[in-house]
Design an enzyme around this catalytic site. Sequence first.
Site, PDB file in Angstrom:
ATOM      1  N   SER A 179       0.977  -1.172   0.142  1.00  0.00           N
ATOM      2  CA  SER A 179       0.006   0.022  -0.184  1.00  0.00           C
ATOM      3  C   SER A 179       0.678   1.204  -0.130  1.00  0.00           C
ATOM      4  CB  SER A 179      -0.950  -0.006   1.666  1.00  0.00           C
ATOM      5  OG  SER A 179      -1.535   1.339   1.339  1.00  0.00           O
ATOM      6  N   TYR A 190      -0.951  -0.191  10.338  1.00  0.00           N
ATOM      7  CA  TYR A 190      -1.611  -0.951   9.017  1.00  0.00           C
ATOM      8  C   TYR A 190      -0.284  -0.746   8.031  1.00  0.00           C
ATOM      9  CZ  TYR A 190      -3.161  -1.175   4.080  1.00  0.00           C
ATOM     10  OH  TYR A 190      -3.023  -1.658   3.241  1.00  0.00           O
ATOM     11  N   LYS A 213       2.800  -3.619   6.309  1.00  0.00           N
ATOM     12  CA  LYS A 213       3.202  -4.125   4.750  1.00  0.00           C
ATOM     13  C   LYS A 213       4.240  -3.251   5.017  1.00  0.00           C
ATOM     14  CE  LYS A 213      -1.090  -4.481   2.852  1.00  0.00           C
ATOM     15  NZ  LYS A 213      -1.140  -6.013   2.718  1.00  0.00           N
ATOM     16  N   ASN A 237     -15.171   3.340   5.892  1.00  0.00           N
ATOM     17  CA  ASN A 237     -13.832   4.217   6.536  1.00  0.00           C
ATOM     18  C   ASN A 237     -13.781   5.246   4.676  1.00  0.00           C
ATOM     19  OD1 ASN A 237     -13.440   3.912   8.932  1.00  0.00           O
ATOM     20  ND2 ASN A 237     -12.665   1.944   7.928  1.00  0.00           N
TER      21      ASN A 237
END
Length: 339
Positions: free
Chosen positions: A124, A148, A152, A197
């Site tokens: 991401s 998060y 990653k 979200n």
Amino acid sequence: MNILVTGGAGYIGSHTVIELLKNGHIVTILDNFSNSSPAILDRIMFLTGVTPYLVRADVNDKETLDSIFSTDAFDAVMHFAGVKAVGESTINPLLYYSTNVCGSIALLQVMEKYKVNTFIFSSSATVYGSPSQFPIAETCATNPTNPYGRSKLSVEDLLGDIYAADNTWKIAILRYFNPVGAHESGLIGECPVGIPNNLMPYLSQVAAGIRPEVIVYGSDYPTPDGTGVRDYIHVSDLAIGHLAALEHISSSSHGVYLPMNLGTGRGYSVLEIIQAFEIASGRKIPYRYSNRRPGDIAQSYADVSRSNELLRWVARKDLMDMCSDVWRWQIRNPRGYAQ
Ligand code: WQD
């Protein structure tokens, strides 16, 4: 090729499975359906004429992983299974490290045991954190600002160490910018659980009358209209980018380790997205400004020259395609995959 797709029933995974099946690959989906629905398999069958093999399991489940690798000679693995909500990751970091990092380790250990070393990792743009230069290239500093993004990046770094130890591995790390849109058929799309979200699914629910208005988080960013700018990419372009990456690394005569941005290289503001969605849906979308959302950055858009050149891949769908396809999915599936 015989491909294992973890998280293959999810939003991006399912769109990629469709492109893999359309291109003649054999697909096994491993999914625990924690953020997806088994109903998607019927829709994949309808769209491709093929029902992929299914293994219902967690990606942490090494016993099941070992069992399927012992009987199925996979040529490559595409790893989508994981958790991906920035806000949730700050509240429950253990879930993010156990699922995203430990799950990847379990999968990679079994791959190593069975000598399967062609791997595509779903990463991401969040790994870049709050960049200072634009467009954002793969060589930009990676400095994620939430668990998060750090989960990653941890897997990216782990993959770099694996490649350094054994350069026969063929690894593509695909850093998605903002995936949006839905399959042009309107049969599969994004199905957020609860209150969305992300901007695009939220807009869609406002246009459908499910929610009263959009809250625009921040109007004082250093951007042309003061609202956040992001690089939105159609999920079908993203899926095709995965096939291009698979082709590129699997056909290489040597090992590779390739972080690549998957985006359009073009940023749009929140207001521009709202305007485009009003045109696509024919609906007025009420909105009001509020304070900035904690953790948000002003702008993010990709330098896509590496993926464009190496993969000979370019995102082809424009903003109107993205909004129109989301709207078609919304009106044809007001309750998502719920029957
Ligand atoms: C986009 C813009 C918001 C909702 C996140 C993850 C990223 C990736 C994609 C997984 C921002 C604004 C949003 C709303 C708003 N996910 N916004 N009102 O935050 O760029 O990226 O999703 O990989 O990792 O970080 O996407 O859609 O939430 O926000 O004004 O109700 O829309 O402030 O400027 P984001 P988003």
